[in-house]
Scaffold this active site. Sequence first.
Site: not given
Length: 304
Positions: A84, A115
């Site tokens: 953004e 992960e």
Amino acid sequence: MDNIFQPVTEQRNAKSAELDRLDVLEIIRLMNEEDHTVAAAVQQALPQIAAMIEAIVQVMSRGGRLFYIGAGTSGRLGVLDASECPPTFGVDRKLVTGLIAGGEAALTTAIENAEDDEEAGAREIEAQVTANDAVVGIAASGSTPYVIGAIRKARELGALTASVACNDGAKLSEAAQYAVEVSVGPEVVTGSTRLKAGTATKMVLNMITTTAMIKLGKVYGNLMVNVQATNQKLRERVVRIVSEATGAETETASAYVQAAEGDARVAILMLRFGITREEASEALRQCREHFGDAVAKLEKQSLA
């Protein structure tokens, strides 16, 4: 089993022990009550957040980049915040980058085992980061191997390192130079850190990039003068920004925006100082695109 350490984000919330027996209104009321505690938890961490941001701004002011790295929800939030920045602040898409365990596929598909690979995190950083950059590791638990490996490698490379976790005494905090711990407490659904921990993380990431961009001169007052006018709504917003920044009527502001080829900064400088588009652009270039500095420079010249 009782001797196994559980981070607070994995512990059971006594308030929601009978969660499955509640009706819809009771469930969402409880969620809302728990969400009210998140802002207070972030507030407690503001001094640490400020220290981290100040260090990141120094890196970016010298031309360095910002990287977020995380897994699961934490990684997705980092990618979201990074994505953004270009439309909101008019910066190059490479200035802020979000990295997620499992790659782009993990944005829409859960790749939970990714992960656990500490070496993969280190490899990702080694491939993209330099000593001139800043890396923020994000992990709700503060114990994600992928993220810890990434931060350790970034520090080894000489990059600035920071971390955002939602547990006190997080292992990730030990690896980073600047550690932020927002202790939000147990989740309404045990271990579902997309809830309060996710909300807290989003709030902190909002603070990081928004404050950094303000300090880099991408905001004027509270106006997003660097916004990219890529659709009708944003084109109208650019005109409003120019009008509000200069006091010009909408018709005049619109004409200057057109003359400035949609760049609100250039239009504002043209209007305020009676200069050409080329002169306004040159002032910005000389001030390394810092709008506030360009305004100050032209004000000084006009008084000379």
